[in-house]
Design a protein around this motif. Structure first.
Motif, PDB file in Angstrom:
ATOM      1  N   UNK A  20       4.387   2.646  -3.363  1.00 10.97           N
ATOM      2  CA  UNK A  20       5.518   2.225  -2.534  1.00 10.97           C
ATOM      3  C   UNK A  20       5.915   3.327  -1.550  1.00 10.97           C
ATOM      4  N   UNK A  21       5.956   4.559  -2.021  1.00 10.37           N
ATOM      5  CA  UNK A  21       6.315   5.678  -1.152  1.00 10.37           C
ATOM      6  C   UNK A  21       5.299   5.853  -0.028  1.00 10.37           C
ATOM      7  N   UNK A  22       4.011   5.700  -0.359  1.00 10.90           N
ATOM      8  CA  UNK A  22       2.990   5.834   0.681  1.00 10.90           C
ATOM      9  C   UNK A  22       3.047   4.681   1.670  1.00 10.90           C
ATOM     10  N   UNK A  23       3.375   3.475   1.205  1.00  5.67           N
ATOM     11  CA  UNK A  23       3.522   2.347   2.129  1.00  5.67           C
ATOM     12  C   UNK A  23       4.648   2.613   3.114  1.00  5.67           C
ATOM     13  N   UNK A  24       5.746   3.190   2.626  1.00  5.88           N
ATOM     14  CA  UNK A  24       6.845   3.543   3.520  1.00  5.88           C
ATOM     15  C   UNK A  24       6.422   4.645   4.490  1.00  5.88           C
ATOM     16  N   UNK A  25       5.748   5.659   3.971  1.00  4.12           N
ATOM     17  CA  UNK A  25       5.293   6.754   4.829  1.00  4.12           C
ATOM     18  C   UNK A  25       4.331   6.246   5.896  1.00  4.12           C
ATOM     19  N   UNK A  26       3.515   5.286   5.528  1.00  2.99           N
ATOM     20  CA  UNK A  26       2.542   4.717   6.459  1.00  2.99           C
ATOM     21  C   UNK A  26       3.213   3.921   7.569  1.00  2.99           C
ATOM     22  N   UNK A  27       4.458   3.495   7.328  1.00  4.73           N
ATOM     23  CA  UNK A  27       5.191   2.765   8.354  1.00  4.73           C
ATOM     24  C   UNK A  27       4.913   1.280   8.371  1.00  4.73           C
ATOM     25  N   UNK A  28       4.534   0.711   7.217  1.00  7.79           N
ATOM     26  CA  UNK A  28       4.239  -0.724   7.150  1.00  7.79           C
ATOM     27  C   UNK A  28       5.515  -1.518   7.411  1.00  7.79           C
ATOM     28  N   UNK A  29       5.477  -2.370   8.419  1.00  9.71           N
ATOM     29  CA  UNK A  29       6.656  -3.139   8.817  1.00  9.71           C
ATOM     30  C   UNK A  29       6.596  -4.595   8.379  1.00  9.71           C
ATOM     31  N   UNK A  30       5.414  -5.058   7.985  1.00  9.04           N
ATOM     32  CA  UNK A  30       5.245  -6.456   7.584  1.00  9.04           C
ATOM     33  C   UNK A  30       4.186  -6.516   6.495  1.00  9.04           C
ATOM     34  N   UNK A  31       4.359  -7.420   5.540  1.00 11.57           N
ATOM     35  CA  UNK A  31       3.376  -7.596   4.478  1.00 11.57           C
ATOM     36  C   UNK A  31       2.983  -9.063   4.401  1.00 11.57           C
ATOM     37  N   UNK A  32       1.708  -9.338   4.643  1.00  9.53           N
ATOM     38  CA  UNK A  32       1.179 -10.709   4.587  1.00  9.53           C
ATOM     39  C   UNK A  32       0.756 -10.994   3.151  1.00  9.53           C
ATOM     40  N   UNK A  33       1.126 -12.158   2.631  1.00 12.90           N
ATOM     41  CA  UNK A  33       0.960 -12.443   1.208  1.00 12.90           C
ATOM     42  C   UNK A  33       0.891 -13.959   1.002  1.00 12.90           C
ATOM     43  N   UNK A  34       0.163 -14.451  -0.022  1.00  9.92           N
ATOM     44  CA  UNK A  34      -0.604 -13.750  -1.052  1.00  9.92           C
ATOM     45  C   UNK A  34      -2.096 -13.630  -0.740  1.00  9.92           C
ATOM     46  N   UNK A  35      -2.511 -14.053   0.435  1.00 12.58           N
ATOM     47  CA  UNK A  35      -3.889 -13.933   0.870  1.00 12.58           C
ATOM     48  C   UNK A  35      -3.932 -14.198   2.360  1.00 12.58           C
ATOM     49  N   UNK A  36      -5.144 -14.113   2.953  1.00 15.37           N
ATOM     50  CA  UNK A  36      -6.439 -13.988   2.295  1.00 15.37           C
ATOM     51  C   UNK A  36      -6.941 -15.293   1.664  1.00 15.37           C
TER      52      UNK A  36
END
Length: 510
Positions: A55-71
């Motif tokens: 979770x911390x690395x996702x924040x550091x990476x700057x992820x602004x959107x998460x597509x789910x559940x696929x794929x």
């Protein structure tokens, strides 16, 4: 040493940097979810089983959107299995990757994760084995306040307030022979139109993404999209594009020109959409959601028949396509993201595929700390520093010959300007095996000073980050720059990606 010349003019812009450009796919595939974002009992997991290091690395990476559940996973999913008391959720056969899906991480767990990650959810509905009614039921569950069957079901699961999910994808790669529930263009277009229409009756504020041509080597590329939009144009808001690339033996220039292929895919999708819109005399313009893109060593994914996938066995969270990325791959990924940003007038959503473990910038193992792959860094740096507007620039530079794509520019350049702070970010990809000099004319800008200069690549292009050595490939600081008479000169190492940050306030202090 050859030069690459560009001119920055603050009045010549393409579009604002889209906040949704820095998304990532979180798919129930391999160890992306189980053993990735979710691993109960891990030393870094919280009480809900969410790995805090990931979770911390996702924040550091700057992820602004998460597509789910696929794929591909989504095309045989019953979403109802993923909600309610965990002990009552059934395990299912997952058909896309032939896995056992326990459903212990589901919709509400994902939504909790996005809130902690500060990422907007992008929900994909099953359009393979299911259809209109199930998409509407899912939307009712997530977005309707209460007093109905599915909204009250959500409330009974402990979630009183609706999630208000805005981005909805109608299926995934439905044109692909590998897809569960593959559809013809007419079949999908008619169904997508009716589904979008019905979903917008429930929540008129949502934005709907239509599948488009999903694989550039399919014979129906672009024509499938055109037929779909003949039926669905007035009901959808985006068309989806996907693109995966891997090194090309004997053609490094071609591999590092993967971003140019992305630009060709975008241009074709936009032209196709606009043609259909004009034909229909529509006043609407559809946007592009490039919601799967990355380096994928697909040739290593050894299966006898890519459509039957008979080499995949029924396992829980198997290790699938956990590619280890090199410094060269980081340069390629940087070029792809630069190409997406250069089309930010029409590409306003993009998702790196995937986030953790599965062809991912973040790797995680049981019992140890998660680490950053080489590709993590260019994404994180552009997510952090590409601010304001993308500037319209035309690099003047020599061509390199690619055996795959013909002549390609030796250097690619992207620049952004934040009008509020005056800060400028310049990103440069050098495809050449020789160093290049970047010359940036800035006479239309105030006096600037370089406040940051980092480089990736250049040497040790095969270096990787591993669990034992997680910092072999990181952005390296450089002092190879100077500003004279409002012209920036910077040295670009061979086969490299460079970021330069300039600040007018720093120039005043100097």
């Amino acid at each position: 040493m050859s030069n690459c010349d560009v001119t920055l003019e603050p009045g010549f812009t393409i579009a604002p940097v889209p906040p949704r450009m820095f998304g990532a796919l979180v798919e129930h595939m391999g160890r992306c979810v189980y053993g990735g974002v979710y691993e109960p009992g891990h030393p870094k997991a919280d009480a809900a089983g969410l790995r805090q290091d990931v979770l911390q690395l996702a924040r550091e990476m700057g992820v602004t959107m998460a597509r789910y559940p696929g794929g591909n996973f989504v095309s045989s999913l019953d979403w109802e299995d993923t909600v309610g008391p965990v002990a009552e959720r059934p395990a299912r056969l997952e058909l896309a990757w032939r896995e056992i899906e326990p459903n212990t991480f589901g919709l509400n767990e994902f939504m909790s994760w996005t809130q902690l990650a500060e990422a907007e959810p992008m929900m994909v509905v099953n359009f393979g084995t299911r259809g209109i009614a199930d998409a509407c039921n899912l939307l009712e569950y997530t977005n309707f306040p209460g007093g109905t069957k599915y909204s009250d079901l959500r409330i009974s699961h402990g979630v009183r307030d609706p999630y208000g999910i805005k981005m909805w994808c109608i299926g995934n790669e439905q044109d692909g022979p590998w897809q569960i529930g593959q559809k013809s263009a007419v079949e999908y277009g008619l169904a997508a139109a009716e589904t979008a229409k019905a979903m917008k009756r429930i929540d008129p504020t949502i934005e709907v993404v239509s599948c488009a041509s999903s694989w550039r080597f399919l014979p129906t590329m672009n024509s499938w999209q055109a037929t779909v939009l003949e039926h669905a144009y007035e009901y959808v808001d985006y068309v989806s594009l996907h693109g995966y690339f891997e090194p090309i033996e004997g053609d490094r220039a071609g591999y590092l020109a993967s971003g140019l292929v992305i630009e060709e895919l975008i241009d074709a999708a936009v032209a196709t959409s606009d043609y259909v819109g004009a034909k229909l005399r529509s006043k609407r313009k559809l946007q592009v959601a490039f919601d799967e893109w990355n380096v994928w060593y697909e040739s290593r994914f050894s299966i006898d028949d890519r459509y039957a996938d008979q080499n995949l066995t029924w396992e829980f969270a198997p290790r699938l396509i956990e590619d280890t990325y090199t410094a060269e791959d980081a340069v390629a990924v940087a070029g792809m993201l630069m190409s997406l940003l250069k089309h930010s007038d029409r590409v306003t959503v993009a998702c790196l595929s995937e986030l953790v473990n599965v062809i991912a910038p973040i790797r995680a193992e049981p019992g140890s700390e998660a680490w950053r792959q080489s590709t993590f860094y260019p994404f994180a740096l552009m997510a952090r520093y590409a601010r304001g507007h993308v500037l319209r620039i035309e690099p003047r530079v020599e061509k390199l010959h690619s055996a795959t794509y013909g002549d390609v520019p030796a250097v690619d350049v992207l620049a952004t300007l934040d009008a509020e702070s005056g800060a400028v970010a310049v990103f440069a990809l050098n495809r050449h095996s020789e160093p290049m000099t970047l010359q940036v004319a800035m006479r239309a800008l105030p006096e600037m000073s370089v406040v940051g200069h980092v480089v990736m690549g250049g040497t040790r292009l095969d270096a990787t980050n591993t669990e034992a050595s997680p910092e072999q490939v990181v952005p390296e600081p450089s002092t190879e720059h100077e500003i004279t008479d409002r012209k920036l000169l910077a040295q670009l190492p061979p086969t490299s990606w460079t970021m330069l940050r300039l600040d007018p306030a720093a120039a005043l202090r100097d």
